[in-house]
Write a protein that holds these residues in place. Structure first.
Motif, PDB file in Angstrom:
ATOM      1  N   PHE A 120       0.421  -6.007  -7.382  1.00  0.00           N
ATOM      2  CA  PHE A 120       0.333  -7.475  -7.420  1.00  0.00           C
ATOM      3  C   PHE A 120       1.727  -8.104  -7.272  1.00  0.00           C
ATOM      4  CE2 PHE A 120      -3.705  -6.672  -9.958  1.00  0.00           C
ATOM      5  CZ  PHE A 120      -4.539  -7.041  -8.924  1.00  0.00           C
ATOM      6  N   GLU A 121       2.719  -7.485  -7.922  1.00  0.00           N
ATOM      7  CA  GLU A 121       4.089  -8.027  -7.823  1.00  0.00           C
ATOM      8  C   GLU A 121       4.590  -7.962  -6.382  1.00  0.00           C
ATOM      9  OE1 GLU A 121       6.368  -5.669 -10.535  1.00  0.00           O
ATOM     10  OE2 GLU A 121       5.385  -6.552 -12.293  1.00  0.00           O
ATOM     11  N   ARG A 124       2.944 -10.507  -4.215  1.00  0.00           N
ATOM     12  CA  ARG A 124       3.512 -11.855  -4.434  1.00  0.00           C
ATOM     13  C   ARG A 124       4.855 -11.991  -3.725  1.00  0.00           C
ATOM     14  NH1 ARG A 124       3.984 -14.016 -10.443  1.00  0.00           N
ATOM     15  NH2 ARG A 124       5.166 -12.119 -10.692  1.00  0.00           N
ATOM     16  N   GLU A 125       5.683 -10.945  -3.776  1.00  0.00           N
ATOM     17  CA  GLU A 125       6.995 -10.999  -3.088  1.00  0.00           C
ATOM     18  C   GLU A 125       6.824 -11.258  -1.591  1.00  0.00           C
ATOM     19  OE1 GLU A 125       8.775  -7.749  -6.222  1.00  0.00           O
ATOM     20  OE2 GLU A 125       8.714  -7.179  -4.091  1.00  0.00           O
ATOM     21  N   SER A 129      -1.791 -13.581  -0.996  1.00  0.00           N
ATOM     22  CA  SER A 129      -2.672 -13.899  -2.118  1.00  0.00           C
ATOM     23  C   SER A 129      -3.546 -12.678  -2.407  1.00  0.00           C
ATOM     24  CB  SER A 129      -3.513 -15.133  -1.824  1.00  0.00           C
ATOM     25  OG  SER A 129      -4.544 -14.813  -0.949  1.00  0.00           O
ATOM     26  N   THR A 130      -3.724 -12.382  -3.679  1.00  0.00           N
ATOM     27  CA  THR A 130      -4.482 -11.196  -4.068  1.00  0.00           C
ATOM     28  C   THR A 130      -5.521 -11.555  -5.123  1.00  0.00           C
ATOM     29  OG1 THR A 130      -2.680 -10.726  -5.595  1.00  0.00           O
ATOM     30  CG2 THR A 130      -2.786  -9.377  -3.612  1.00  0.00           C
ATOM     31  N   GLY A 155       1.072 -11.412 -10.561  1.00  0.00           N
ATOM     32  CA  GLY A 155       1.042 -12.016  -9.231  1.00  0.00           C
ATOM     33  C   GLY A 155      -0.328 -12.198  -8.612  1.00  0.00           C
ATOM     34  N   THR A 157      -3.746 -13.836  -7.698  1.00  0.00           N
ATOM     35  CA  THR A 157      -3.981 -15.278  -7.607  1.00  0.00           C
ATOM     36  C   THR A 157      -5.403 -15.692  -7.972  1.00  0.00           C
ATOM     37  OG1 THR A 157      -4.169 -14.863  -5.230  1.00  0.00           O
ATOM     38  CG2 THR A 157      -2.163 -15.905  -5.984  1.00  0.00           C
TER      39      THR A 157
END
Ligand code: SF4
Length: 312
Positions: A120-121, A124-125, A129-130, A155, A157
């Protein structure tokens, strides 16, 4: 006997067929779709398709051409930088399963939850969108709030929540894992609170009987009660056979004979919502409720018009 899986060329033919039929949302799932070594090639191919859609604009019908919207559901084990870059390149919405924190290892057969949080991190970087997918059971319900919060902090969403269903291997563990009605309400309330606190939105993926909960209570959690199987979506399995939905074990026509489905009695039961349990006769909500997941009821109760396990 297990049928042979479609080849790369055959999957591309499936995608061509779907595009000709105007299918504009395509989800790659499994099992674990990333176990196929050619999956990224297949998704790259799907992203190049052009889908014609007829839309009503200013009281006139207009033709639009666009790429399909793509989705990938994964348990996260094989999601690495290459997969994340592919998702970014093709605008794929990635959903990763994270059923718990302290219970993660037990529920996934030895998985490492920190790896999923890192996915997830990294997403996001990249500006991806997850979705965090959580299947809620008796075992992980106690830490649902913490699980949702940890995924959002890392991260993710959106939230996709599912109750445990007694399909496939899950049947063996039904006693230990299946939620009671009270558990279900706790699940919905906790998720709504976590979404409220995080300022996010989520949905429940598997239909619930409307008479089990008060829909007015949930502002951030979208809870489906009508069944879209064979109406708004269907599944093509590994060997190319069509099923009405991802919970269904019943293989219908081969994808090349997709046009015959409208003559298939099983397909038509779903297409025409001809499957309500007898207990629903006369209910004022039959127009917006399918009486729960019909395929889960089929597996547990032996018929697609059996009552939902939560109502037995
Ligand atoms: S249709 Fe059936 S399951 Fe749905 S609200 Fe009515 S009685 Fe309950």
């Amino acid at each position: 006997m297990k049928s042979e899986e479609l080849s790369t060329v055959q999957w591309k033919a499936v995608l061509d067929l779907l595009s000709r039929h105007g299918v504009h949302n395509i989800c790659f799932t499994g099992g674990e779709a990333l176990l196929r070594s050619d999956l990224l090639e297949i998704i790259d191919y799907a992203s190049q398709l052009k889908i014609k859609i007829i839309k009503e604009e200013s009281a006139r019908l207009a033709e639009q051409v666009s790429a399909p919207k793509l989705y990938l559901l994964s348990n996260g084990k094989l999601v690495d930088d290459t997969v994340l870059d592919m998702c970014k390149r093709n605008n794929v919405q990635l959903s990763v399963s994270m059923p718990g924190l302290r219970t993660f290892s037990e529920l996934t057969g030895g998985g490492d939850v920190d790896k999923i949080l890192r996915v997830f991190e990294k997403a996001r970087e990249r500006g991806l969108s997850t979705v965090v997918g959580i299947t809620v059971t008796k075992k992980n319900l106690f830490e649902l709030y913490e699980t949702i919060s940890a995924a959002f902090l890392a991260g993710a969403t959106q939230l996709l929540l599912n109750r445990f269903l007694e399909g496939g291997r899950g049947r063996r563990y039904a006693q230990e894992l299946a939620l009671s009605r009270d558990d279900l309400i706790i699940m919905l309330d906790v998720a709504e609170q976590a979404l409220h606190d995080a300022g996010r939105y989520g949905s429940v993926g598997t239909e619930l009987p409307l008479c089990l909960f008060n829909p007015d209570k949930y502002k951030r959690l979208e809870i489906s009660t009508g069944c879209s199987a064979a109406k708004d979506f269907f599944v093509i399995g590994p060997s190319g056979k069509v099923r009405v939905c991802n919970h269904s074990p019943i293989e219908l026509a081969h994808y090349a004979e997709i046009g015959t489905l409208k003559m298939n009695p099983y397909w038509m039961k779903f297409a025409q919502s001809d499957y309500l349990p007898a207990m629903c006769n006369g209910c004022k909500d039959v127009g917006r409720c399918a009486g729960g997941c019909r395929e889960a009821a089929h597996i547990v109760g032996g018929a697609i018009d059996a009552p939902d396990a939560l109502l037995v």
